[in-house]
Design an enzyme around this catalytic site. Structure first.
Site, PDB file in Angstrom:
ATOM      1  N   ASP A   1      -8.967  -2.778   0.358  1.00  0.00           N
ATOM      2  CA  ASP A   1      -9.327  -2.785   1.776  1.00  0.00           C
ATOM      3  C   ASP A   1     -10.141  -1.513   2.044  1.00  0.00           C
ATOM      4  OD1 ASP A   1      -9.381  -2.547   4.541  1.00  0.00           O
ATOM      5  OD2 ASP A   1      -7.342  -3.320   4.805  1.00  0.00           O
ATOM      6  N   HIS A   2     -11.408  -1.725   2.337  1.00  0.00           N
ATOM      7  CA  HIS A   2     -12.301  -0.566   2.458  1.00  0.00           C
ATOM      8  C   HIS A   2     -12.019   0.266   3.715  1.00  0.00           C
ATOM      9  CE1 HIS A   2     -15.373   1.944   1.116  1.00  0.00           C
ATOM     10  NE2 HIS A   2     -16.364   1.102   0.958  1.00  0.00           N
ATOM     11  N   ARG A   3     -11.181  -0.254   4.623  1.00  0.00           N
ATOM     12  CA  ARG A   3     -10.807   0.555   5.793  1.00  0.00           C
ATOM     13  C   ARG A   3      -9.864   1.676   5.371  1.00  0.00           C
ATOM     14  NH1 ARG A   3      -8.247  -4.072   9.347  1.00  0.00           N
ATOM     15  NH2 ARG A   3      -7.390  -4.442   7.272  1.00  0.00           N
TER      16      ARG A   3
END
Ligand code: CAO
Length: 432
Positions: free
Chosen positions: A404-406
């Site tokens: 999850d790039h967040r």
């Protein structure tokens, strides 16, 4: 003091039907709040309040036909309220020529007392009307349109139960209620498109999706559309690990215990997760906090005849390879017989999806929400590697880490996969 509110200049149209009354006696209203909706053959318009006050009496009913100057209601207003020239902006998809502002003489009803500054006339209110063009050939008042817009309801899908199919506020509410009760499909973006008859193009066979496929499909779809996925690929030299696995496999044969690569992967993943705790975490609902888990419950994707299920093996950090092998065999066989309990599929902190027993070189695993990362494993194969002065055959395992790039940035993901690769190449690192 009390004041009559009348139909303002509506562009010279007479005998217009009242299709909606948006206020009621006793209600306190704001200046410019919509009072009634008028509808002619060509346009719908709302009449706004010229001033704030409390409604004393309504002088109209739905279905009444009114013209400019007709009394709509009696308003009780505070003494210091002063009517002013106003331009009321109704929601118009297509503006018509705005009538000029003309003071309208309103005869003061005998029963109504007025203050000096209000005696005589109310200012007429130029009203922009909402015209119906082809696109907008939906029967609904501006307030209903606004209501629908606020709720995100597409009026073209709403069935109107009012006169001549007019869409009422209740219709929008029922539409939203029905939409919420509808089972979520895995293809929400395409639900409004017409069904395609594929038999027009050739022979077909229709098969129902299993319950597991529908449930997991919905979950996968939500994860895919709501989590910004990136997949970091890597590979690990598992030649030594495989030698050890084969040795162990032979040792465990008499006990009928099957040991595959997976328990080794689980232990190695946990060793790496302990060094990279943000991969063993979940975002809170608001997306403002990361909840880092101190436990290591590893989900394992299992392919069953009815679809994908993900049983969770708990406390992998505290279990040995053999225990994990036994547990894996047990849960994967119960998963295929649909005998897993719901609790056994909950509480995972990280997931492994291994397609290595089947084949393939790399893939993008979908993150198992609410987790923030997942490891995909493809089939290992012997590859020539330059060691010292010669090529040597080494067994290389492809790894695909979706994250999850967040929560995780690319550098951290690359470091994670490098570390995991080193642990798998040299299992002694599990102890470090
Ligand atoms: N490379 C080479 N061989 C591999 C391998 C790999 N990466 N992974 C497993 N193998 C081998 C095993 O060692 C075993 O060989 P041996 O019998 O010689 O030991 C053979 O392939 C079969 O393994 P397996 O698949 O039965 O067992 P597993 O522990 O590796 O996996 C399970 C168990 C339940 C994960 C697996 O059966 C499964 O269902 N995989 C599919 C998961 C899936 O569908 N993922 C996709 C999710 S997204 O749609």
């Amino acid at each position: 003091m009390d004041q009559q509110v009348v139909v303002p200049d509506i562009g010279g149209i007479a005998d217009v039907e009242i299709v909606e009354i948006l206020v009621k006696p006793g209600e306190s209203i704001e200046k410019e709040q919509s009072l009634i909706t008028l509808e002619s053959d060509k346009a719908a318009m709302e009449v706004p309040a010229p001033m704030a006050g409390t409604i004393k009496k309504l002088n109209v009913s739905i279905g009444d036909r009114v013209s400019e100057g007709a009394s709509i209601l009696l308003l009780n207003i505070a003494d210091d309220t002063e009517p002013k020239d106003q331009t009321i902006h109704t929601e118009s998809q297509k503006e018509q020529k705005t009538p000029d502002v003309q003071p309208t003489e309103v005869p003061e009803p005998e029963t109504v007392s007025t203050s000096d500054n209000l005696t005589g006339a109310l200012q007429s209110l130029p009203v922009k009307t909402a015209g119906f063009d082809d696109l907008y050939a939906i029967h609904a008042s501006p307030s209903v349109r606004r209501f629908a817009r606020e709720l995100g309801a597409d009026l073209s899908g709403v069935t109107g139960t009012g006169r001549k199919g007019r869409i009422l506020r209740d219709d929008v509410q029922s539409f939203i209620k029905a939409s919420l009760q509808q089972p979520r499909t895995s293809l929400p973006g395409f639900t409004n498109t017409p069904e395609i008859d594929f038999s027009n193009f050739g022979e077909i066979q229709t098969q129902a999706l299993s319950k597991i496929q529908r449930l997991s499909g919905d979950h996968l779809h939500k994860s895919w559309v709501s989590i910004p996925h990136v997949t970091q690929h890597g590979e690990s030299d598992i030649s030594d690990l495989e030698d050890f696995r084969r040795q162990l496999k032979n040792e465990l044969k008499p006990q009928a215990i099957k040991i595959t690569l997976l328990p080794f992967l689980m232990k190695s993943v946990v060793a790496t997760l302990q060094k990279f705790p943000t991969f063993n975490a979940s975002l809170n609902r608001a997306g403002s906090e990361l909840i880092v888990k101190k436990y290591f419950h590893i989900g394992v994707a299992v392919d069953t005849p009815d679809g994908l299920v993900v049983p969770v093996i708990r406390d992998v950090d505290r279990k040995g390879l053999v225990d994990l092998a036994v547990e894996l065999t047990d849960v994967s066989s119960r998963a295929r017989q649909k005998k897993l309990k719901p609790m056994e599929m909950q509480g995972g902190s990280f997931t492994i999806s291994s397609l290595g027993g089947i084949g393939g070189t790399a893939f993008t695993p979908i993150i198992n929400h609410p987790e923030v990362a997942i490891l995909g494993v493809s089939r290992s194969r012997l590859q020539p590697f330059w060691v010292d002065n010669a090529f040597e055959p080494r067994l290389m395992l492809p790894l695909s880490l979706s994250y999850d790039h967040r929560v995780i940035d690319g550098a951290a993901a690359a470091r994670f996969i490098v570390d995991l690769s080193q642990v798998l190449s040299d299992l002694r690192r599990v102890l470090v």
